[in-house]
Design a protein around this motif. Structure first.
Motif, PDB file in Angstrom:
ATOM      1  N   ILE A 159     -22.438 -84.748 -10.710  1.00 29.09           N
ATOM      2  CA  ILE A 159     -22.360 -85.323  -9.363  1.00 29.09           C
ATOM      3  C   ILE A 159     -21.104 -84.784  -8.674  1.00 29.09           C
ATOM      4  CG2 ILE A 159     -22.137 -87.444  -8.018  1.00 29.09           C
ATOM      5  CD1 ILE A 159     -23.481 -88.909 -10.386  1.00 29.09           C
ATOM      6  N   PRO A 160     -21.248 -84.076  -7.562  1.00 31.73           N
ATOM      7  CA  PRO A 160     -20.061 -83.563  -6.866  1.00 31.73           C
ATOM      8  C   PRO A 160     -19.203 -84.722  -6.350  1.00 31.73           C
ATOM      9  CG  PRO A 160     -22.019 -83.324  -5.494  1.00 31.73           C
ATOM     10  CD  PRO A 160     -22.509 -83.771  -6.835  1.00 31.73           C
ATOM     11  N   PHE A 161     -17.876 -84.548  -6.414  1.00 35.38           N
ATOM     12  CA  PHE A 161     -17.017 -85.644  -5.960  1.00 35.38           C
ATOM     13  C   PHE A 161     -15.710 -85.130  -5.377  1.00 35.38           C
ATOM     14  CE2 PHE A 161     -15.313 -84.925 -10.189  1.00 35.38           C
ATOM     15  CZ  PHE A 161     -13.968 -85.278 -10.117  1.00 35.38           C
ATOM     16  N   ILE A 162     -15.146 -85.983  -4.519  1.00 37.40           N
ATOM     17  CA  ILE A 162     -13.827 -85.747  -3.939  1.00 37.40           C
ATOM     18  C   ILE A 162     -12.793 -86.396  -4.850  1.00 37.40           C
ATOM     19  CG2 ILE A 162     -12.296 -86.229  -1.990  1.00 37.40           C
ATOM     20  CD1 ILE A 162     -14.778 -86.452  -0.207  1.00 37.40           C
ATOM     21  N   PHE A 163     -11.729 -85.660  -5.175  1.00 37.14           N
ATOM     22  CA  PHE A 163     -10.596 -86.259  -5.863  1.00 37.14           C
ATOM     23  C   PHE A 163      -9.533 -86.582  -4.819  1.00 37.14           C
ATOM     24  CE2 PHE A 163      -6.554 -85.694  -8.409  1.00 37.14           C
ATOM     25  CZ  PHE A 163      -6.599 -86.967  -8.946  1.00 37.14           C
ATOM     26  N   ASP A 164      -9.167 -87.863  -4.749  1.00 37.24           N
ATOM     27  CA  ASP A 164      -8.236 -88.379  -3.745  1.00 37.24           C
ATOM     28  C   ASP A 164      -7.121 -89.131  -4.473  1.00 37.24           C
ATOM     29  OD1 ASP A 164      -7.006 -89.657  -1.570  1.00 37.24           O
ATOM     30  OD2 ASP A 164      -8.541 -91.218  -1.465  1.00 37.24           O
ATOM     31  N   PRO A 165      -6.092 -88.425  -4.967  1.00 37.98           N
ATOM     32  CA  PRO A 165      -5.086 -89.098  -5.791  1.00 37.98           C
ATOM     33  C   PRO A 165      -4.236 -90.102  -5.039  1.00 37.98           C
ATOM     34  CG  PRO A 165      -4.429 -86.840  -5.317  1.00 37.98           C
ATOM     35  CD  PRO A 165      -5.838 -86.985  -4.826  1.00 37.98           C
ATOM     36  N   GLY A 166      -3.946 -89.839  -3.766  1.00 33.21           N
ATOM     37  CA  GLY A 166      -3.198 -90.782  -2.939  1.00 33.21           C
ATOM     38  C   GLY A 166      -1.946 -91.305  -3.614  1.00 33.21           C
ATOM     39  N   GLN A 167      -1.725 -92.609  -3.463  1.00 32.46           N
ATOM     40  CA  GLN A 167      -0.529 -93.222  -4.036  1.00 32.46           C
ATOM     41  C   GLN A 167      -0.575 -93.292  -5.556  1.00 32.46           C
ATOM     42  OE1 GLN A 167      -2.800 -94.732  -2.009  1.00 32.46           O
ATOM     43  NE2 GLN A 167      -2.875 -96.947  -2.357  1.00 32.46           N
ATOM     44  N   GLY A 168      -1.709 -92.879  -6.143  1.00 33.84           N
ATOM     45  CA  GLY A 168      -1.800 -92.829  -7.594  1.00 33.84           C
ATOM     46  C   GLY A 168      -1.194 -91.565  -8.195  1.00 33.84           C
ATOM     47  N   ARG A 191      -5.112 -96.148 -13.679  1.00 30.74           N
ATOM     48  CA  ARG A 191      -4.966 -94.783 -14.190  1.00 30.74           C
ATOM     49  C   ARG A 191      -6.144 -94.379 -15.079  1.00 30.74           C
ATOM     50  NH1 ARG A 191      -3.153 -91.736 -18.486  1.00 30.74           N
ATOM     51  NH2 ARG A 191      -1.941 -89.871 -17.910  1.00 30.74           N
ATOM     52  N   ASP A 192      -6.475 -95.206 -16.046  1.00 33.51           N
ATOM     53  CA  ASP A 192      -7.557 -94.866 -16.969  1.00 33.51           C
ATOM     54  C   ASP A 192      -8.892 -94.784 -16.241  1.00 33.51           C
ATOM     55  OD1 ASP A 192      -5.711 -94.814 -18.994  1.00 33.51           O
ATOM     56  OD2 ASP A 192      -6.238 -96.782 -19.808  1.00 33.51           O
ATOM     57  N   GLY A 193      -9.074 -95.651 -15.238  1.00 35.64           N
ATOM     58  CA  GLY A 193     -10.306 -95.622 -14.465  1.00 35.64           C
ATOM     59  C   GLY A 193     -10.479 -94.319 -13.718  1.00 35.64           C
ATOM     60  N   MET A 194      -9.407 -93.820 -13.101  1.00 36.22           N
ATOM     61  CA  MET A 194      -9.494 -92.554 -12.368  1.00 36.22           C
ATOM     62  C   MET A 194      -9.829 -91.404 -13.310  1.00 36.22           C
ATOM     63  SD  MET A 194      -6.337 -93.011  -9.651  1.00 36.22           S
ATOM     64  CE  MET A 194      -6.707 -91.514  -8.715  1.00 36.22           C
ATOM     65  N   ILE A 195      -9.198 -91.409 -14.480  1.00 32.49           N
ATOM     66  CA  ILE A 195      -9.465 -90.354 -15.463  1.00 32.49           C
ATOM     67  C   ILE A 195     -10.913 -90.408 -15.939  1.00 32.49           C
ATOM     68  CG2 ILE A 195      -8.947 -89.611 -17.823  1.00 32.49           C
ATOM     69  CD1 ILE A 195      -6.008 -90.402 -17.253  1.00 32.49           C
ATOM     70  N   GLU A 196     -11.375 -91.594 -16.291  1.00 27.39           N
ATOM     71  CA  GLU A 196     -12.733 -91.736 -16.811  1.00 27.39           C
ATOM     72  C   GLU A 196     -13.783 -91.429 -15.752  1.00 27.39           C
ATOM     73  OE1 GLU A 196     -14.085 -92.413 -19.921  1.00 27.39           O
ATOM     74  OE2 GLU A 196     -12.063 -91.749 -20.410  1.00 27.39           O
ATOM     75  N   LYS A 223      -4.236 -80.884 -13.465  1.00 26.77           N
ATOM     76  CA  LYS A 223      -5.001 -79.646 -13.621  1.00 26.77           C
ATOM     77  C   LYS A 223      -6.427 -79.928 -14.088  1.00 26.77           C
ATOM     78  CE  LYS A 223      -1.263 -76.315 -14.318  1.00 26.77           C
ATOM     79  NZ  LYS A 223      -0.620 -75.363 -15.261  1.00 26.77           N
ATOM     80  N   LEU A 224      -6.582 -80.953 -14.926  1.00 26.06           N
ATOM     81  CA  LEU A 224      -7.928 -81.317 -15.366  1.00 26.06           C
ATOM     82  C   LEU A 224      -8.729 -81.904 -14.213  1.00 26.06           C
ATOM     83  CD1 LEU A 224     -10.033 -81.574 -17.578  1.00 26.06           C
ATOM     84  CD2 LEU A 224      -8.990 -83.758 -18.239  1.00 26.06           C
ATOM     85  N   PHE A 225      -8.107 -82.776 -13.419  1.00 26.14           N
ATOM     86  CA  PHE A 225      -8.787 -83.304 -12.229  1.00 26.14           C
ATOM     87  C   PHE A 225      -9.270 -82.157 -11.349  1.00 26.14           C
ATOM     88  CE2 PHE A 225      -6.240 -87.423 -12.582  1.00 26.14           C
ATOM     89  CZ  PHE A 225      -7.346 -88.210 -12.854  1.00 26.14           C
ATOM     90  N   LEU A 226      -8.425 -81.150 -11.180  1.00 22.81           N
ATOM     91  CA  LEU A 226      -8.758 -80.028 -10.315  1.00 22.81           C
ATOM     92  C   LEU A 226      -9.954 -79.251 -10.860  1.00 22.81           C
ATOM     93  CD1 LEU A 226      -7.633 -78.838  -7.681  1.00 22.81           C
ATOM     94  CD2 LEU A 226      -6.245 -77.287  -9.071  1.00 22.81           C
ATOM     95  N   GLU A 227     -10.024 -79.104 -12.171  1.00 23.70           N
ATOM     96  CA  GLU A 227     -11.171 -78.429 -12.786  1.00 23.70           C
ATOM     97  C   GLU A 227     -12.461 -79.228 -12.600  1.00 23.70           C
ATOM     98  OE1 GLU A 227     -10.333 -77.770 -16.885  1.00 23.70           O
ATOM     99  OE2 GLU A 227      -8.528 -76.576 -16.497  1.00 23.70           O
ATOM    100  N   GLN A 228     -12.346 -80.544 -12.590  1.00 28.53           N
ATOM    101  CA  GLN A 228     -13.531 -81.394 -12.523  1.00 28.53           C
ATOM    102  C   GLN A 228     -14.026 -81.599 -11.093  1.00 28.53           C
ATOM    103  OE1 GLN A 228     -11.532 -84.681 -14.399  1.00 28.53           O
ATOM    104  NE2 GLN A 228     -12.483 -84.324 -16.398  1.00 28.53           N
ATOM    105  N   ALA A 229     -13.098 -81.690 -10.142  1.00 30.25           N
ATOM    106  CA  ALA A 229     -13.450 -82.084  -8.779  1.00 30.25           C
ATOM    107  C   ALA A 229     -14.149 -80.966  -8.019  1.00 30.25           C
ATOM    108  CB  ALA A 229     -12.194 -82.515  -8.026  1.00 30.25           C
ATOM    109  N   THR A 230     -14.951 -81.370  -7.038  1.00 27.18           N
ATOM    110  CA  THR A 230     -15.582 -80.425  -6.126  1.00 27.18           C
ATOM    111  C   THR A 230     -14.696 -80.184  -4.910  1.00 27.18           C
ATOM    112  OG1 THR A 230     -17.662 -81.502  -6.785  1.00 27.18           O
ATOM    113  CG2 THR A 230     -17.776 -79.863  -5.013  1.00 27.18           C
TER     114      THR A 230
END
Length: 310
Positions: free
Chosen positions: A160-169, A145-150, A179-186
């Protein structure tokens, strides 16, 4: 372009119970469940989301750099990565932990009981995106969890543009996190079940989610996939597998295709079809890293399936 693939590495222990779970579970005793299943067949496969994504993207000739934390038992997997020509520079060993372990038992009705030990994944936040040099695109896939957030924060801060792939997490995160992930992700990629979870947790509508990213990619199993951009909705057809052997890891193969298309500036119609074909190729083999092809073979099959080239 170099893709930094943040996520898990794990050993998958896949077992087959030659009966039905329901024949051995008493409905009136669920509150005191104590059962044992004899599983004469077992395979140990190399897995984990980062491992799977890196493997397939590497088959396509993509420049892949996985970033993960693994345990002191990783040696067989390390040898496999070396054989495949995938760098281990940012795969960090945690000496006091095991590598992530999944124990998956499937019965004759294709029901599954899974136990997962995260092991070294819990230390993934100690890896830093900025330690990897020359990265031009990334993905945050299921991990600690902390790794995905960081890592999402670090990708954003590094530009750096990135895909957010939450999956089973997905269950690890609440409304504010998502909502924060959504703001950060491309880009955001989910399956249809995960999409509904995302909407339920955030209270957002599909249109509101799609408006915050350059593309929202939703996989729908046998119904194909949908790619929603600010301009249009693109339906991606499913590729019928020659033989269905094992669906495990299809989503990771699909995500490899997304990365490949983005790394090569391909349009979404082509990118989605590359991803769809990769998912089908994966399902035709047991395990998540046992499919194999040359680029010429892949392009030939792509042309045959879609009557187009890339």
């Amino acid at each position: 372009m170099t893709a930094l693939i943040c996520g898990s590495y794990a050993f998958d222990h896949i077992m087959v119970f030659p009966d039905r779970f329901k024949n051995h579970i008493l409905p009136d005793k669920i509150h005191m469940l104590n059962v044992s299943f004899l599983v004469p067949d077992m395979r140990r496969e190399f897995g984990g989301c980062a491992g799977n994504i890196a493997y397939t993207l590497n088959l396509l000739g993509g420049d892949v750099t996985p970033m993960a934390t693994i345990g002191s038992d990783f040696a067989p997997y390390a040898a496999w990565m070396d054989k495949c020509g995938i760098t281990r520079e940012y795969v960090t060993e945690i000496e006091t932990s095991y590598t992530g372990q999944a124990f998956i038992t499937t019965d004759q009705d294709d029901n599954q009981i899974t136990a997962f030990h995260p092991g070294a994944m819990s230390d993934s936040h100690n890896n830093k995106v900025t330690d990897a040099k020359g990265v031009s695109i990334g993905i945050v896939s299921p991990d600690g969890r902390d790794g995905m957030i960081e890592h999402a924060r670090q990708f954003k801060e590094a530009g750096i543009p990135f895909i957010f792939d939450p999956g089973q997490g997905m269950p690890m995160f609440g409304e504010d996190d998502l909502k924060l992930f959504l703001e950060q992700a491309t880009w955001l990629t989910v399956n249809d079940y995960e999409m509904q979870m995302f909407l339920d947790k955030t209270g957002m509508s599909p249109a509101e989610v799609a408006a915050q990213v350059e593309a929202l990619i939703i996989t729908r199993g046998g119904e194909g996939a949908e790619i929603v951009t600010k301009d249009k909705n693109i339906m991606i057809p499913v590729v019928i597998a020659k033989e269905i052997k094992d669906p495990t890891g299809c989503g990771d193969a699909f995500r490899s295709g997304l990365l490949y298309g983005l790394m090569n500036d391909l349009d979404w119609e082509i990118t989605g079809r590359i991803a769809s074909l990769l998912g089908s190729i994966k399902i035709e083999q047991h395990g998540t890293q046992n499919h194999n092809f040359t680029m010429d073979e892949f392009k030939t099959r792509f042309q045959s399936e879609f009557n187009m080239n890339f």
